[in-house]
Design an enzyme around this catalytic site. Structure first.
Site, mmCIF file in Angstrom:
data_model
loop_
_atom_site.group_PDB
_atom_site.id
_atom_site.type_symbol
_atom_site.label_atom_id
_atom_site.label_comp_id
_atom_site.label_asym_id
_atom_site.label_seq_id
_atom_site.Cartn_x
_atom_site.Cartn_y
_atom_site.Cartn_z
ATOM 1 C CB ALA A 73 -27.227 39.923 39.276
ATOM 2 N N GLY A 118 -31.487 43.113 39.796
ATOM 3 C CA GLY A 118 -32.232 42.103 39.035
ATOM 4 C C GLY A 118 -33.539 41.693 39.699
ATOM 5 C CD GLU A 121 -32.600 45.004 36.082
ATOM 6 O OE1 GLU A 121 -31.892 44.144 36.637
ATOM 7 O OE2 GLU A 121 -32.190 45.714 35.153
ATOM 8 C CD GLU A 141 -28.765 47.211 38.855
ATOM 9 O OE1 GLU A 141 -29.158 48.297 39.340
ATOM 10 O OE2 GLU A 141 -29.553 46.335 38.464
HETATM 11 N N1 CAA Z 1 -25.467 38.570 45.488
HETATM 12 C C1 CAA Z 1 -24.834 37.661 46.246
HETATM 13 N N2 CAA Z 1 -24.986 37.585 47.576
HETATM 14 C C2 CAA Z 1 -25.813 38.466 48.166
HETATM 15 C C3 CAA Z 1 -26.506 39.436 47.429
HETATM 16 C C4 CAA Z 1 -26.312 39.466 46.030
HETATM 17 N N3 CAA Z 1 -26.959 40.339 45.222
HETATM 18 N N4 CAA Z 1 -27.230 40.180 48.284
HETATM 19 C C5 CAA Z 1 -27.021 39.676 49.515
HETATM 20 N N5 CAA Z 1 -26.160 38.639 49.455
HETATM 21 C C6 CAA Z 1 -25.669 37.824 50.553
HETATM 22 C C7 CAA Z 1 -24.657 38.584 51.407
HETATM 23 O O1 CAA Z 1 -23.357 38.502 50.827
HETATM 24 C C8 CAA Z 1 -24.766 37.841 52.709
HETATM 25 O O2 CAA Z 1 -24.040 36.640 52.611
HETATM 26 P P1 CAA Z 1 -23.144 36.131 53.882
HETATM 27 O O3 CAA Z 1 -24.154 35.858 54.953
HETATM 28 O O4 CAA Z 1 -22.487 34.911 53.354
HETATM 29 O O5 CAA Z 1 -22.240 37.256 54.209
HETATM 30 C C9 CAA Z 1 -26.240 37.471 52.778
HETATM 31 O O6 CAA Z 1 -26.730 37.551 51.436
HETATM 32 C C10 CAA Z 1 -27.062 38.419 53.642
HETATM 33 O O7 CAA Z 1 -26.832 39.752 53.158
HETATM 34 P P2 CAA Z 1 -26.343 40.963 54.097
HETATM 35 O O8 CAA Z 1 -25.570 40.446 55.264
HETATM 36 O O9 CAA Z 1 -25.684 41.966 53.227
HETATM 37 O O10 CAA Z 1 -27.751 41.492 54.612
HETATM 38 P P3 CAA Z 1 -28.087 42.976 55.088
HETATM 39 O O11 CAA Z 1 -29.464 42.885 55.693
HETATM 40 O O12 CAA Z 1 -27.002 43.550 55.915
HETATM 41 O O13 CAA Z 1 -28.174 43.856 53.748
HETATM 42 C C11 CAA Z 1 -28.838 44.275 51.447
HETATM 43 C C12 CAA Z 1 -29.178 43.584 52.794
HETATM 44 C C13 CAA Z 1 -28.939 45.798 51.642
HETATM 45 C C14 CAA Z 1 -29.888 43.828 50.448
HETATM 46 C C15 CAA Z 1 -27.400 43.892 51.026
HETATM 47 O O14 CAA Z 1 -27.281 42.480 51.081
HETATM 48 C C16 CAA Z 1 -27.059 44.317 49.616
HETATM 49 O O15 CAA Z 1 -26.767 45.484 49.387
HETATM 50 N N6 CAA Z 1 -27.070 43.361 48.653
HETATM 51 C C17 CAA Z 1 -26.679 43.626 47.270
HETATM 52 C C18 CAA Z 1 -27.760 44.424 46.539
HETATM 53 C C19 CAA Z 1 -27.298 44.756 45.144
HETATM 54 O O16 CAA Z 1 -26.321 45.477 44.924
HETATM 55 N N7 CAA Z 1 -28.015 44.231 44.134
HETATM 56 C C20 CAA Z 1 -27.706 44.472 42.733
HETATM 57 C C21 CAA Z 1 -26.905 43.316 42.182
HETATM 58 S S1 CAA Z 1 -26.334 43.608 40.531
HETATM 59 C C22 CAA Z 1 -27.652 43.280 39.516
HETATM 60 O O17 CAA Z 1 -28.722 42.917 39.976
HETATM 61 C C23 CAA Z 1 -27.385 43.421 38.034
HETATM 62 C C24 CAA Z 1 -28.580 43.263 37.168
HETATM 63 O O18 CAA Z 1 -29.162 44.222 36.729
HETATM 64 C C25 CAA Z 1 -29.073 41.939 36.749
#
Ligand code: CAA
Length: 267
Positions: A73, A118, A121, A141
């Protein structure tokens, strides 16, 4: 301008149709295809379109870029939600997963990179998951002070068993494609370059079979997993009866007896 299908234009997805396959591609590569509310609304429209299009026999869902299927998400959008907004958003996301799970046509998740939160999922709601060797899976999450909200607490234990699901959900650990294969989260792992071709080959194989048989088999498995084995068996018998009354059943059995390939028409 986004991608257009009859009546809608997508800003966050690509929608393409080739032969009997619809290709739906999550298209926000700068944020690793993070799923905001606009994406979920467009996914619903795209899947409904594919479901209603009689030329489409199956769907391939993937992510654009080489890094992510979907990294979950959209955390930026989610960060300001109140509790009631979050509940509403999650109900909407769940409803979208139910549309693709019950499309009546096979949906293959071609997981080309991160499938987190998500994203994982969404993949779990698909009929079949094929992962590129570089794909990564997880439900992180809990690291954000939330929990899975697009079906993860329900579909993950059904796919991999309660213990493994709880370990993934509670630890937030991110696992490799090979580990996802080992625990049954994905059906196959293939080299990245062959990912779409393998998904197409699976759909082609499924599409050589009778469309009603495919649709009702998906229905029987999905509906059966919602209830007891006895309830599931009743559903199976009733759908078996509908299949057996179809023209394709006459054709399929006759073709076998006449030692020729069947010609199915979905009737
Ligand atoms: N939401 C919004 N932006 C996101 C994102 C997310 N889930 N995942 C990555 N991005 C963005 C980052 O903020 C970054 O943006 P900027 O370039 O503007 O800084 C860009 O995408 C690239 O990401 P990273 O620089 O972080 O890339 P990385 O290779 O260093 O790391 C990653 C990759 C490990 C996937 C890391 O991005 C990460 O941990 N992302 C979040 C994963 C997460 O927690 N997902 C769960 C979300 S909650 C959910 O999904 C609830 C549900 O059940 C519906």
């Amino acid at each position: 301008m986004g991608t257009a299908i009859a009546g809608s234009t997508f800003q966050n997805l690509l929608y393409e149709k080739k032969a009997a396959v619809a290709y739906i591609t999550l298209n926000r590569p700068k944020v690793l295809n993070a799923l905001n509310q606009a994406v979920f609304a467009e996914l619903k429209a795209a899947f409904e379109n594919a479901g209603n299009d009689s030329e489409v026999r199956g769907v391939i869902l993937t992510g654009s870029g080489d890094k992510a299927f979907a990294a979950g998400a959209d955390i930026a959008e989610m960060s300001s939600y109140t509790a009631s907004q979050a509940e509403e958003a999650t109900r909407h996301a769940q409803a979208v997963t139910e549309v693709l799970e019950n499309l009546g046509k096979p949906v293959i998740a071609a997981v080309n990179g991160f499938a987190l939160g998500g994203g994982c999922e969404l993949a779990m709601a698909c009929t079949i998951r094929i992962a590129a060797e570089t794909a990564k899976f997880g439900q992180p999450e809990v690291k954000l002070g939330i929990m899975p909200g697009a079906g993860g607490t329900q579909r993950l234990p059904r796919l991999v068993g309660k213990g493994r699901a709880l370990q993934l959900i509670l630890s937030g650990e991110i696992i490799s494609a090979q580990e996802a294969y080992r625990i049954g989260l994905v059906n196959e792992v293939v080299p990245s370059a062959s990912l779409i071709a393998r998904a197409e080959a699976i759909l082609n194989q499924i599409n050589s079979n009778a469309p009603l048989s495919v649709k009702f088999s998906i229905d029987a498995v999905n509906k059966g997993l919602d209830g007891s084995v006895s309830e599931g068996l009743l559903i199976e018998a009733s759908l078996f009866g509908i299949c057996a009354g179809s023209e394709d059943k006459k054709e399929g059995t006759l073709a076998f007896l006449e030692k020729r390939a069947p010609q199915f028409h979905g009737r």
